[in-house]
Scaffold this motif. Structure first.
Motif, PDB file in Angstrom:
ATOM      1  N   MET A   1       0.820  -1.174   0.000  1.00  5.93           N
ATOM      2  CA  MET A   1       0.000   0.000   0.000  1.00  5.93           C
ATOM      3  C   MET A   1       0.867   1.241   0.000  1.00  5.93           C
ATOM      4  SD  MET A   1      -2.878   0.924   2.816  1.00  5.93           S
ATOM      5  CE  MET A   1      -1.660   0.698   4.100  1.00  5.93           C
ATOM      6  N   THR A   3       2.100   5.099   0.589  1.00 10.79           N
ATOM      7  CA  THR A   3       1.885   6.165   1.534  1.00 10.79           C
ATOM      8  C   THR A   3       1.374   7.368   0.771  1.00 10.79           C
ATOM      9  OG1 THR A   3       3.711   5.381   2.905  1.00 10.79           O
ATOM     10  CG2 THR A   3       2.956   7.630   3.277  1.00 10.79           C
ATOM     11  N   THR A  58       4.066  -7.575   1.867  1.00  8.69           N
ATOM     12  CA  THR A  58       4.561  -6.783   2.995  1.00  8.69           C
ATOM     13  C   THR A  58       5.557  -7.532   3.879  1.00  8.69           C
ATOM     14  OG1 THR A  58       2.594  -7.425   4.260  1.00  8.69           O
ATOM     15  CG2 THR A  58       2.516  -5.330   3.063  1.00  8.69           C
ATOM     16  N   THR A 276       0.251  -4.585   5.622  1.00 13.46           N
ATOM     17  CA  THR A 276       1.110  -3.425   5.798  1.00 13.46           C
ATOM     18  C   THR A 276       2.472  -3.867   6.322  1.00 13.46           C
ATOM     19  OG1 THR A 276       1.331  -1.229   6.776  1.00 13.46           O
ATOM     20  CG2 THR A 276       0.391  -2.930   8.176  1.00 13.46           C
ATOM     21  N   SER A 277       3.478  -3.067   6.016  1.00 10.67           N
ATOM     22  CA  SER A 277       4.824  -3.302   6.548  1.00 10.67           C
ATOM     23  C   SER A 277       5.269  -2.111   7.393  1.00 10.67           C
ATOM     24  CB  SER A 277       5.817  -3.504   5.393  1.00 10.67           C
ATOM     25  OG  SER A 277       5.834  -2.364   4.552  1.00 10.67           O
ATOM     26  N   LYS A 278       4.323  -1.222   7.736  1.00  7.10           N
ATOM     27  CA  LYS A 278       4.655   0.000   8.460  1.00  7.10           C
ATOM     28  C   LYS A 278       3.908   0.059   9.787  1.00  7.10           C
ATOM     29  CE  LYS A 278       5.542   2.651   4.235  1.00  7.10           C
ATOM     30  NZ  LYS A 278       5.459   1.484   3.339  1.00  7.10           N
ATOM     31  N   HIS A 281       0.983   2.525   9.971  1.00  3.25           N
ATOM     32  CA  HIS A 281      -0.185   2.074   9.224  1.00  3.25           C
ATOM     33  C   HIS A 281      -0.920   0.974   9.999  1.00  3.25           C
ATOM     34  CE1 HIS A 281       1.182   3.519   4.945  1.00  3.25           C
ATOM     35  NE2 HIS A 281       0.992   4.501   5.801  1.00  3.25           N
ATOM     36  N   ASN A 285      -4.738   1.139  10.913  1.00  6.66           N
ATOM     37  CA  ASN A 285      -5.664   0.066  10.539  1.00  6.66           C
ATOM     38  C   ASN A 285      -6.424  -0.462  11.752  1.00  6.66           C
ATOM     39  OD1 ASN A 285      -4.739   0.261   7.897  1.00  6.66           O
ATOM     40  ND2 ASN A 285      -3.418  -1.530   8.037  1.00  6.66           N
TER      41      ASN A 285
END
Length: 309
Positions: A1, A3, A58, A276-278, A281, A285
């Motif tokens: 996703m 940014t 991710t 997600t990998s953040k 985020h 979420n």
């Protein structure tokens, strides 16, 4: 996703505050100790959090220590806010192994709900792949194994039923990610009675409302929702657009939460699994599973507003 505009401010806050972010950092008025809402798995009445974590792309980071450190924090933030559900697949590169390696070092690792898939043809090949997945994810017993995109489902469903009876897995499921497969998912739900069905659904892709949700409810099948952001395309639609004040008054504090809360307003949704990998985020979420859930009138207003942009 990707940014995009609505999350840049949150990223700046994360850089200032470090990973130990509170919900208040995102303008969320709720108590930082609140946990996401839960819904039941119909076949057992077990409760699971309504927001989880997908790992497609991710978590496919291989042995990168730097990226793994960030993903570790993603898991920490998910747990802090009450999340447990992790969805993976042998199709997702190194994701299963990364999940297994990271969760094995976390003190809450055994409290998570682990799901993966079988994605091959042939009985023995399926067994070998599932055993490999369990080894990678370091699980002696898997919570959920799903037949990925219905690949050779007639073969694998027999194995999964046997494994469930033997106690190797707790739940079995089926998945797909396109509207054209919804009718097939429905037929399998009727004939095989899986515990879970995973499919695509979003504020702009509502084909599942025609009959798939009704079938899942009728046959007591839990639902996992993939593609909630439509691979990021929803964020491109609202780039540069301000979140309406009326949304904020309904505990919708970002565009990401706007899209997720619309999905969660459907009571037939058991859990949505954005990837997600953040860490920031992940926090955002999970915020979709806190506070008010939109009613029918608000859902309609959300759809109309998005169309007007």
């Amino acid at each position: 996703m990707k940014t995009v505009y609505n999350r840049r401010e949150a990223l700046k806050l994360s850089l200032l505050a470090g990973f130990g972010l509170s919900l208040q950092s995102y303008g969320n008025p709720l108590n930082a100790n609140d946990k996401v809402h839960t819904r039941i798995i119909p076949s057992t009445r077990e409760a699971i959090p309504i927001v989880g974590l997908g790992t497609w792309q991710t978590f496919d980071v291989g042995n990168s220590s730097e990226k793994r450190k960030i993903l570790n924090q993603v898991l920490v933030e998910m747990n802090r806010l009450g999340g447990t559900v992790i969805d993976s697949s042998p199709m997702y590169g190194s994701s299963e192994k990364v999940v297994g390696d990271l969760t094995s070092t976390l003190d809450f690792g055994n409290k998570l709900f682990y799901g993966t898939k079988v994605w091959t043809t042939g009985r023995q090949a399926g067994i070998q792949q599932m055993e490999a997945s369990m080894k990678k994810m370091q699980r002696a017993k898997m919570d959920l194994i799903q037949i990925h995109n219905l690949t050779d489902w007639k073969t694998h469903v027999k194995t999964l039923k046997d494994w469930k009876e033997q106690g190797k897995i707790r739940y079995l499921g089926i998945t797909h990610y396109v509207d054209s497969s919804h009718s097939s998912l429905e037929e399998i739900i009727k004939s095989e009675r899986p515990d879970f069905v995973q499919f695509n659904y979003s504020i702009k892709s509502r084909h599942a409302e025609k009959s798939l949700f009704d079938t899942a409810r009728k046959y007591k099948t839990a639902t996992l929702i993939n593609q909630p952001y439509e691979s990021g395309s929803l964020f491109r639609l609202i780039k540069g657009k301000e979140l309406p004040q009326w949304a904020k008054e309904q505990d919708i504090n970002s565009w990401g939460q706007y899209f997720l809360k619309f999905i969660l307003a459907n009571e037939n949704v058991s859990c949505v699994i954005p990837g997600t990998s953040k860490p920031h985020h992940m926090i955002d979420n999970m915020g979709a599973g806190l506070g008010k859930i939109p009613d029918t009138n608000l859902r309609n207003k959300m759809v109309a507003h998005l169309k007007s942009l």
